[in-house]
Design an enzyme around this catalytic site. Structure first.
Site, PDB file in Angstrom:
ATOM      1  N   ARG A   1       0.814  -1.226   0.000  1.00 21.26           N
ATOM      2  CA  ARG A   1       0.000   0.000   0.000  1.00 21.26           C
ATOM      3  C   ARG A   1       0.845   1.272   0.000  1.00 21.26           C
ATOM      4  NH1 ARG A   1      -5.158   0.684   0.853  1.00 21.26           N
ATOM      5  NH2 ARG A   1      -6.303  -1.255   0.994  1.00 21.26           N
TER       6      ARG A   1
ATOM      7  N   LYS B   1       3.525 -18.291   6.813  1.00 23.72           N
ATOM      8  CA  LYS B   1       2.699 -18.740   7.919  1.00 23.72           C
ATOM      9  C   LYS B   1       1.997 -17.542   8.541  1.00 23.72           C
ATOM     10  CE  LYS B   1       4.206 -18.927  11.938  1.00 23.72           C
ATOM     11  NZ  LYS B   1       4.860 -18.716  13.234  1.00 23.72           N
TER      12      LYS B   1
ATOM     13  N   ASP C   1       7.358 -23.195   5.594  1.00 22.64           N
ATOM     14  CA  ASP C   1       7.644 -23.461   6.995  1.00 22.64           C
ATOM     15  C   ASP C   1       9.148 -23.312   7.081  1.00 22.64           C
ATOM     16  OD1 ASP C   1       8.435 -24.738   9.437  1.00 22.64           O
ATOM     17  OD2 ASP C   1       6.379 -25.495   9.543  1.00 22.64           O
ATOM     18  N   HIS C   2       9.604 -22.198   7.606  1.00 25.47           N
ATOM     19  CA  HIS C   2      11.033 -21.898   7.433  1.00 25.47           C
ATOM     20  C   HIS C   2      11.927 -22.899   8.167  1.00 25.47           C
ATOM     21  CE1 HIS C   2      10.818 -19.808  11.323  1.00 25.47           C
ATOM     22  NE2 HIS C   2      12.134 -19.848  11.352  1.00 25.47           N
TER      23      HIS C   2
ATOM     24  N   LYS D   1      15.962 -25.002   7.150  1.00 28.91           N
ATOM     25  CA  LYS D   1      17.194 -25.043   7.945  1.00 28.91           C
ATOM     26  C   LYS D   1      18.040 -26.245   7.533  1.00 28.91           C
ATOM     27  CE  LYS D   1      15.071 -22.805  11.944  1.00 28.91           C
ATOM     28  NZ  LYS D   1      15.745 -21.531  12.177  1.00 28.91           N
TER      29      LYS D   1
ATOM     30  N   GLU E   1      13.465 -20.421  23.142  1.00 29.52           N
ATOM     31  CA  GLU E   1      13.896 -19.080  22.745  1.00 29.52           C
ATOM     32  C   GLU E   1      14.146 -18.250  23.993  1.00 29.52           C
ATOM     33  OE1 GLU E   1      12.038 -17.352  18.998  1.00 29.52           O
ATOM     34  OE2 GLU E   1      10.416 -18.527  19.858  1.00 29.52           O
TER      35      GLU E   1
ATOM     36  N   ASP F   1       1.876 -20.717  16.992  1.00 27.70           N
ATOM     37  CA  ASP F   1       3.059 -20.032  16.475  1.00 27.70           C
ATOM     38  C   ASP F   1       4.194 -21.017  16.147  1.00 27.70           C
ATOM     39  OD1 ASP F   1       4.432 -17.521  15.910  1.00 27.70           O
ATOM     40  OD2 ASP F   1       5.656 -17.940  17.682  1.00 27.70           O
TER      41      ASP F   1
ATOM     42  N   HIS G   1       6.225 -25.654  12.967  1.00 25.60           N
ATOM     43  CA  HIS G   1       7.651 -25.992  13.023  1.00 25.60           C
ATOM     44  C   HIS G   1       7.926 -27.308  13.772  1.00 25.60           C
ATOM     45  CE1 HIS G   1       7.792 -22.033  11.520  1.00 25.60           C
ATOM     46  NE2 HIS G   1       7.898 -21.385  12.645  1.00 25.60           N
TER      47      HIS G   1
ATOM     48  N   LYS H   1       8.957 -19.116  25.039  1.00 17.47           N
ATOM     49  CA  LYS H   1       9.659 -17.828  24.971  1.00 17.47           C
ATOM     50  C   LYS H   1      10.185 -17.502  26.361  1.00 17.47           C
ATOM     51  CE  LYS H   1       7.769 -16.162  20.835  1.00 17.47           C
ATOM     52  NZ  LYS H   1       8.736 -16.215  19.725  1.00 17.47           N
TER      53      LYS H   1
HETATM   54  C1  BG6 Z   1       8.468 -17.928  13.853  1.00 17.09           C
HETATM   55  C2  BG6 Z   1       7.620 -17.543  15.024  1.00 17.09           C
HETATM   56  O1  BG6 Z   1       7.722 -18.682  12.935  1.00 17.09           O
HETATM   57  O2  BG6 Z   1       9.558 -18.694  14.292  1.00 17.09           O
HETATM   58  C3  BG6 Z   1       8.439 -16.767  16.036  1.00 17.09           C
HETATM   59  O3  BG6 Z   1       6.531 -16.751  14.612  1.00 17.09           O
HETATM   60  C4  BG6 Z   1       9.669 -17.539  16.413  1.00 17.09           C
HETATM   61  O4  BG6 Z   1       7.682 -16.474  17.199  1.00 17.09           O
HETATM   62  C5  BG6 Z   1      10.418 -17.997  15.168  1.00 17.09           C
HETATM   63  O5  BG6 Z   1      10.500 -16.688  17.181  1.00 17.09           O
HETATM   64  C6  BG6 Z   1      11.558 -18.913  15.530  1.00 17.09           C
HETATM   65  O6  BG6 Z   1      12.342 -19.118  14.388  1.00 17.09           O
HETATM   66  P1  BG6 Z   1      13.890 -19.394  14.491  1.00 17.09           P
HETATM   67  O7  BG6 Z   1      14.315 -19.634  13.088  1.00 17.09           O
HETATM   68  O8  BG6 Z   1      14.514 -18.196  15.135  1.00 17.09           O
HETATM   69  O9  BG6 Z   1      14.013 -20.610  15.350  1.00 17.09           O
END
Ligand code: BG6
Length: 492
Positions: free
Chosen positions: A46, A149, A178-179, A183, A217, A236, A241, A341
């Site tokens: 936007r 996501k 899904d990142h 990895k 984390e 989340d 993941h 977290k």
């Molecule tokens: C994300 C979450 O998908 O993954 C975050 O929304 C989280 O809350 C993150 O911190 C963790 O990813 P990574 O690659 O730092 O383990």
């Protein structure tokens, strides 16, 4: 070839993900000569920006060193920008025209990837709008759609989203991010298991006592309180993941290393998960929320005091669970997963606990309670792998102590460990969906966790345990594991 000529369109180009992850990943690919020969990025959102404004904004997230200046500038030349009311179909002819012009000017073929890095409510709007100007299909070349996501917020919404996407795109065109699958160390699980004759023969209920997956984390919710409070650790981290990691640890060997072969096996794992009852949720699922505390002498806020969070929130920032996979390989083996977290450190690892030997010859008290053998697959940081086994303590008697054999990725000199987004973007450019989640598997994973959401919603008695920020979550999480405790990476 098609792969060598394409345009990547990023929706949500003024957002955080674009500057923090996507542009730096694209730059790395550029440096390593992995970008298509003819290539452009069109940022769309936007905000009213010119191409130059957009390039300026992105510069901040690229290397600033003088030596890289020429390369950075060359890379920036590939970036373009188009302001657009992305939720409004009337604006899409503008996008259509811009893409045609861009392709012509740069002699790039009309192969387009549309990356949706937008608020989730646009995930079904943008594809429909793209279709309204025929950008969803083409007789020659390709159209692909990458979706960030969260893919749905519960089972129903995930199913609905799948269905809507399939109205305009074919499953083969849809790349669900899904990142974690991007990895390097997650992918290496497949190699560890299927390229080594020593692991796979014992990778089953005969030799494995339990499997543990932790994704801890140290950070809290930072600036994302508003999003997180409506999401929580389950949505989340767990549904996506952690479940994908379960898939990698538990799947059968695929027939070949190809997208559908691998994704079929992941789906089968999800199909074999033992359904969770409400009673299981009470007994086998623990949720927690961090409360204020002191870390290294400094006062740390509790979750409810974070910006954007409801002061009476019951959203979980910690989640732990025990479950089973009811199939031939995993019969009776408990799986424990945990994430949170504001835990003491950032670490993600998979721990395979092997059974102890059938008979104990060496009696040293502490150690004969458990097996000496664990395989620790360290996903991050300090990516690597660690095998623990018993060794004789030198000297008198036969005392046994646990020692480590380990490999760390940083021992591979001059090897670049690509960031998850680098790998995933490159794969999509090459049309390889292996590391993207398939629609049926995403829905299956939702089906598995949905009873937990239901139980929490229907039964306010189920506690949300407080845990002081900077600790390993509520103590009750330890009681989930019958014969032992979680591995605490900081301690050992
Ligand atoms: C994300 C979450 O998908 O993954 C975050 O929304 C989280 O809350 C993150 O911190 C963790 O990813 P990574 O690659 O730092 O383990």
């Amino acid at each position: 070839s098609q792969t060598e000529s394409q345009i990547l369109v990023i929706f949500g180009a003024s957002g955080d993900l674009t500057k923090r992850k996507l542009i730096p990943a694209l730059y790395e690919l550029y440096l390593r000569n992995f970008l298509p020969q003819k290539f452009a990025v069109l940022g769309v959102s936007r905000t009213n920006l010119s191409d130059e404004d957009f390039r300026d904004k992105m510069t901040e997230f690229l290397p600033s060193a003088e030596e890289q200046k020429a390369q950075v500038n060359d890379f920036l030349d590939k970036l373009y920008y188009q302001p657009l009311a992305t939720d409004d179909a009337y604006d899409y002819p503008i996008l259509r025209d811009r893409l045609t012009t861009l392709a012509k000017q740069n002699t790039i073929a009309e192969n387009f990837i549309f990356y949706l890095s937008t608020p989730p409510k646009l995930y079904d709007v943008i594809p429909a709008n793209l279709a309204s100007v025929d950008l969803n299909q083409t007789a020659d070349g390709f159209r692909r759609l990458i979706i960030e996501k969260p893919f749905g917020t519960d089972l129903e919404s995930a199913k609905r989203l799948n269905k809507k996407l399939l109205d305009y795109f074919e499953e083969e065109q849809i790349y669900r991010i899904d990142h974690y699958l991007g990895k390097e160390s997650v992918q290496n699980m497949l190699v560890t298991r299927f390229a080594n004759g020593i692991f796979e023969p014992i990778w089953n209920h005969n030799f494995i006592e339990r499997v543990e997956i932790t994704s801890a984390e140290a950070l809290g919710v930072e600036e994302r309180g508003g999003y997180y409070d409506n999401s929580g650790a389950m949505r989340d981290m767990v549904q996506n993941h952690l479940m994908q990691m379960v898939g990698m640890v538990a799947m059968e060997p695929p027939v070949v290393i190809e997208a559908d072969a691998i994704r079929n096996e992941v789906l089968k794992v999800f199909q074999s998960l033992r359904p969770i009852s409400e009673e299981d949720v009470v007994n086998n699922v623990i949720r927690g929320q961090y409360i204020e505390s002191h870390i290294k002498g400094e006062a740390v806020k509790g979750y409810r005091d974070e910006k954007g969070v409801n002061p009476e929130s019951r959203t979980e920032t910690f989640f732990a669970m025990k479950f089973f996979i009811d199939n031939w390989r995993w019969s009776g083996v408990p799986f424990y997963i945990r994430t949170g977290k504001k835990l003491p450190t950032r670490v993600t690892e998979v721990v395979i606990h092997f059974k102890k030997t059938p008979h104990h010859l060496f009696g040293n008290l502490a150690d004969d309670q458990h097996s000496h053998n664990q395989l620790v697959i360290r996903i991050q940081p300090d990516e690597g792998i660690l095998l623990k086994f018993g060794m004789k303590v030198p000297g008198a008697g036969f005392n046994v102590q646990t020692v480590n054999m380990d490999f760390h990725y940083d021992e591979l000199r001059n090897v670049h460990l690509p960031a998850a987004y680098e790998r995933l973007l490159l794969d999509c450019m090459q049309g390889d969906a292996t590391l993207y989640s398939r629609g049926d598997a995403v829905v299956k994973a939702w089906e598995f966790v949905q009873p937990i959401l239901n139980a929490w919603a229907n039964n306010p008695e189920i506690p949300v345990y407080g845990y002081p920020a900077g600790t390993w979550g509520p103590d009750v999480a330890d009681q989930l594991i019958e014969n032992g405790t979680w591995r605490y990476p900081c301690k050992n």
